[in-house]
Design an enzyme around this catalytic site. Structure first.
Site, mmCIF file in Angstrom:
data_model
loop_
_atom_site.group_PDB
_atom_site.id
_atom_site.type_symbol
_atom_site.label_atom_id
_atom_site.label_comp_id
_atom_site.label_asym_id
_atom_site.label_seq_id
_atom_site.Cartn_x
_atom_site.Cartn_y
_atom_site.Cartn_z
ATOM 1 N N HIS A 44 0.841 -1.194 0.000
ATOM 2 C CA HIS A 44 0.000 0.000 0.000
ATOM 3 C C HIS A 44 0.872 1.238 0.000
ATOM 4 C CE1 HIS A 44 -4.023 -1.597 0.266
ATOM 5 N NE2 HIS A 44 -3.603 -2.494 1.119
ATOM 6 N N ARG B 5 -7.463 -11.110 -5.735
ATOM 7 C CA ARG B 5 -8.626 -10.292 -5.360
ATOM 8 C C ARG B 5 -9.098 -9.508 -6.560
ATOM 9 N NH1 ARG B 5 -10.030 -5.253 -1.430
ATOM 10 N NH2 ARG B 5 -8.151 -4.323 -2.293
ATOM 11 N N GLU C 261 -17.893 -5.132 2.840
ATOM 12 C CA GLU C 261 -17.173 -3.893 3.136
ATOM 13 C C GLU C 261 -18.069 -2.749 3.596
ATOM 14 O OE1 GLU C 261 -13.666 -3.237 0.396
ATOM 15 O OE2 GLU C 261 -14.924 -4.480 -0.880
ATOM 16 N N ASP D 180 -13.287 0.366 3.934
ATOM 17 C CA ASP D 180 -14.409 0.958 3.210
ATOM 18 C C ASP D 180 -15.649 1.104 4.077
ATOM 19 O OD1 ASP D 180 -13.787 1.494 0.245
ATOM 20 O OD2 ASP D 180 -12.836 -0.427 0.611
ATOM 21 N N ARG E 257 -7.599 -5.321 7.872
ATOM 22 C CA ARG E 257 -7.250 -4.150 8.681
ATOM 23 C C ARG E 257 -6.144 -3.342 8.012
ATOM 24 N NH1 ARG E 257 -9.070 -4.273 13.930
ATOM 25 N NH2 ARG E 257 -9.958 -6.217 14.676
ATOM 26 N N ARG F 42 -10.244 5.774 -2.755
ATOM 27 C CA ARG F 42 -9.826 4.625 -1.959
ATOM 28 C C ARG F 42 -9.691 5.028 -0.493
ATOM 29 N NH1 ARG F 42 -8.503 0.118 -4.167
ATOM 30 N NH2 ARG F 42 -8.164 -0.056 -6.398
#
Length: 878
Positions: free
Chosen positions: A140, A395, A505, A542, A580, A711
């Site tokens: 990330h 994913r 989510e 989210d 998380r 995001r």
């Protein structure tokens, strides 16, 4: 006044002095003096001095664009050196036994408590050995440090450890200081910012480096400690094949909204993992071959070795050759699709068998002391990492699958799948899953998006079973989302079971999660294909962006409770996968407390969780810290399994329902209800700039649009940079104030004292509020926000101050983190370095927006340095 540890203070001082010498040498004494004046001005201003504030503002205003870059770099580097010092201080305390009261004793004390509660020793050992904890490393943009700098920082930490020896001569101390000076100079003269976005393959390589440089050593070390603790506490041993914690990854497999992750990328990452695994095992086997020179051996080993005077070396030589062939094939296959030679290792059993044969032979020959050395470490690595190093999850977002199936049904003349009812979708999907013939004819030509989905499924079908983890469906909302992926995998030729995991989510999806899984498990066709537990992923990021952390965390808790009951009713085991982040706004916080705050029955020996961004480095970047982190996971999951918390009292549930309802209303009232909120957000924070800076491989947005399209990571990251920390607390202040006003103070106190879930949430809020700073956020508004939007900023800062007061009321403290003086002291030390970076960033944002400069301009370079520095100073920022 909070006092910082004297040893830590001395390390920070000495590293700071060495950095100052480097800056003087490179930029001159005048520039160093200017940087020091800025630091002292910030420190004085932080203490309330108007004169200090004037000095600071004047010193910063005098900087031209190139000087701004150098000042920002100086404060960024110092904060990184402070991080290194703090990290090393943790290691030092562990080595010196100063933290044995918790980290080193947590497992032994837990075992003692569990025995006193009636658990048999053998049962405890068996439960610990069969724990299934999987840490899923994800890439990330919150990890803004370059890999080359991380390696230099690790080397600095090693030198701090070397300098700590109390038997060094003056000459050795001088050499150590020289090495530190060279490393700091090397870091200073290394560009700390990326000029191009990392690719998904780059991110995967970064993840592999964490394994190579830290976890490869940490895994056998933490398992040795657990084995010793079991012996000392209950007289039991940890089996050699026990792997309570395994490592998985999303790097190169997470394609949700990231067009850069393709089937080709996933295939490349899988091959790189096999190459790295073979290379690491080759190093182990080379070492073992040098060590195991003895000739006493069992008949089984002699039979395998043939006519050899050194049978262990002969067997290991055979394995070494196969590892070399495997490594070479993986390297060649990166460039061409070539079949694997017969000697390529393709199953963990092929890797394990010769090593286990050597171990058993040594034991049978009275050489158990040797067997329990490096060979045991290698066997434990095989149990944990296997032949494929990490299990790669895939994913993708649910609508991509629906679009693919729709394209197929329309091509076949069956209608538009996307327009069908849920019942019709399920009926079609189940029928086709049972049908032995292919659904797709050979002449079908898919659109690019559908072709990519099918290509990904083909990669999954061709990959060895041990190389892949789960197929995660983001934004899942219906049983057909799961069945559609199963059908696409079947069409790609997948012949083995693969866990297909819905990720719930949004607030609505979390509310529906139990019903969705209940429907799935009630379908005979689905149950027949369900191999092993039902895995469900709970989204924290989210859901918090959708409803605020108060409503989201309560919805996550209740969703887990319902899922536990649904799976119990269907007599199916459940794995909950927790998505998380590193910060409170994305479900982050101390892992031990977070695990113990889960609903009763939701852990049950299994726990899957993402480890994201910079938290991977802080938890697992150094072997000693990784050992500590791994032990904590094992102890927490064991305790949550065998001594779960009691369910909340009805009165607590009722109050939480009220808090959540008020919280989501307050949160959405600001984020969705304030007509100027989006424009204020974009002016007051670096959100727009973060989107174009080369921080990670993923775009900042899933699609065009406002806050709803952003995001969760840049949404959190942007507010963290300005220190308002809004997503972490917005909504709590209104709900808790109302609860106190309604006379629920005693109930809230009881909830905090007796309910781990609520206590952990308040503790996390306290941590993030200690890092928040309304005065810093105000500086951004004054420099960047149009007059018509400033009233909104002022109202948000007032809400922050109300939130801080509410937490102080609940905790009974006069200052935040009063019960954690070491953390408070560390934050205080950082402020005099963070404050100039915030002021610089606000100024740079203004200049950047005026100039609309290119990424290689001094302003843009300096801006990214401030982003990195603030992230380093605040640590769990995304």
């Amino acid at each position: 006044m909070f006092e910082i540890d004297a040893h830590l203070r001395e390390n920070v001082r000495q590293l700071g002095e060495l950095l100052g010498e480097v800056i003087r040498s490179h930029l001159g004494a005048d520039m160093l003096a200017r940087i020091e004046r800025i630091r002292l001005g910030a420190k004085s201003a932080r203490q309330g001095s108007d004169e200090g504030a004037k000095v600071l503002q004047q010193a910063l205003a005098e900087l031209d664009d190139e000087q701004v870059v150098q000042v920002a770099r100086a404060f960024n580097q110092f904060l990184n050196l402070a991080n290194i010092s703090e990290q090393y201080q943790r290691i030092r305390r562990l080595r010196d036994g100063e933290e044995a009261r918790f980290e080193d004793r947590v497992l032994s004390e837990l075992l003692e408590r569990l025995q006193q509660a009636g658990h048999e020793s053998s049962a405890l050992a068996q439960q610990l050995a069969k724990l299934e904890i999987e840490l899923v490393l994800t890439a990330h943009p919150t990890e803004v440090s370059r890999r080359t700098l991380i390696q230099k920082y690790d080397a600095i930490s090693e030198q701090l450890a070397w300098r700590d020896h109390n038997d060094l001569t003056p000459a050795e101390l001088a050499r150590c200081r020289d090495r530190l000076a060279r490393l700091i100079a090397s870091a200073w003269h290394t560009d700390e910012i990326r000029h191009e976005r990392p690719t998904p393959v780059d991110e995967a390589k970064w993840g592999f480096a964490v394994i190579e440089n830290s976890l490869w050593q940490a895994v056998p070390n933490y398992l040795r400690k657990i084995d010793q603790t079991l012996q000392d506490s209950i007289g039991e041993r940890l089996p050699l094949d026990a792997a309570p914690v395994r490592i998985a990854s999303w790097m190169g497999g997470d394609r949700d909204g990231n067009p850069n992750v393709t089937a080709t990328v996933t295939r490349e990452v899988l091959l790189l993992a096999r190459w790295m695994a073979a290379d690491l095992y080759l190093r182990d086997v080379d070492g073992l071959a040098a060590e195991l020179s003895m000739h006493a051996a069992s008949k089984a080993l002699l039979a395998q070795a043939g006519d050899s005077r050194e049978p262990y070396r002969a067997v290991l030589k055979q394995l070494r050759e196969r590892l070399r062939v495997t490594r070479q094939w993986a390297q060649d296959a990166l460039h061409a699709d070539i079949p694997a030679p017969a000697q390529v290792l393709s199953d963990n059993a092929e890797l394990l068998a010769p090593l286990q044969l050597c171990y058993d032979s040594l034991k049978a020959s009275g050489l158990g002391l040797i067997a329990d050395g490096h060979l045991t470490d290698t066997l434990r690595r095989v149990a944990t990492f296997g032949l494929f190093l990490v299990r790669l999850d895939l994913r993708q977002e649910s609508t991509r699958h629906s679009q693919a199936v729709s394209e197929i049904t329309q091509f076949l003349g069956l209608g538009d799948y996307s327009q069908w009812t849920e019942a019709k979708r399920q009926s079609f999907l189940l029928k086709e899953l049972e049908n032995p013939r292919p659904l797709l004819p050979g002449h079908f030509r898919a659109t690019p998006d559908t072709a990519e989905v099918l290509a990904t499924c083909k990669v999954a079908a061709e990959a060895p079973e041990g190389a892949l983890g789960s197929y995660v469906i983001s934004m899942a909302g219906a049983p057909s989302d799961v069945l559609a992926v199963q059908l696409l995998l079947k069409e790609a030729g997948l012949q083995r079971p693969m866990r297909v995991v819905p990720l719930f989510e949004t607030l609505d999806d979390l509310e529906f999660a139990g019903k969705c899984i209940n429907t799935l498990l009630g379908l005979d066709g689905y149950r027949r294909r369900l191999a092993g537990p039902q895995e469900v992923m709970i989204g924290y990021s989210d859901s918090s962006k959708d409803a605020g952390t108060l409503a989201a965390t309560w919805a996550q808790y209740r969703a887990q409770e319902r899922l536990v009951q649904v799976c119990r009713n269907h007599e199916v085991e459940l794995i909950l996968f927790h998505g998380r982040g590193g910060t409170v706004g994305r479900g982050g916080g101390p892992a031990h407390a977070a695990i113990l705050s889960q609903p009763p029955g939701s852990v049950a020996g299994r726990f899957r969780v993402t480890e994201q961004g910079e938290m991977i480095r802080f938890k697992f970047g150094l072997p000693e810290l990784a050992v500590q982190s791994l032990e904590m996971y094992v102890a927490a999951v064991l305790e949550a399994t065998l001594a779960p918390p009691k369910p909340p009292k009805p009165a607590w549930r009722k109050l939480m329902d009220q808090l959540a309802e008020q919280g989501v209303e307050a949160y959405r009232g600001v984020v969705r209800g304030e007509p100027t909120f989006v424009e204020y957000f974009r002016q007051a924070t670096p959100e727009q700039e973060l989107g174009r800076l080369p921080l990670g491989s993923r775009p900042a947005k899933r699609r065009a649009g406002g806050i709803e399209s952003l995001r969760a990571i840049p949404w959190i990251f942007a507010w963290t940079q300005t220190r308002l920390m809004l997503p972490s607390w917005l909504g709590w202040e209104v709900a808790l104030e109302q609860a106190l006003a309604d006379g629920h103070g005693k109930t809230l106190q009881a909830m905090r004292a007796q309910w781990p879930f609520f206590r952990t949430r308040i503790d996390m809020l306290e941590m993030v509020l200690a890092k928040a700073d309304a005065s810093i956020a105000r500086l951004y508004d004054e420099r960047l926000v149009a007059d018509e939007h400033k009233a909104l900023g002022e109202s948000l800062r007032q809400r922050l101050q109300r939130m801080q007061q509410v937490v102080l009321t609940l905790t009974g403290q006069t200052e935040l983190l009063q019960a954690s003086p070491d953390i408070r002291a560390a934050l205080t030390v950082r402020d005099s370095y963070l404050d100039p970076l915030h002021l610089l960033q606000a100024e740079l944002l203004a200049r950047s927006r005026q100039q609309q400069g290119a990424l290689d301009s001094p302003v843009e370079r300096a801006l990214l340095v401030t982003v990195a520095g603030i992230a380093a100073g605040l640590r769990n920022t995304g």
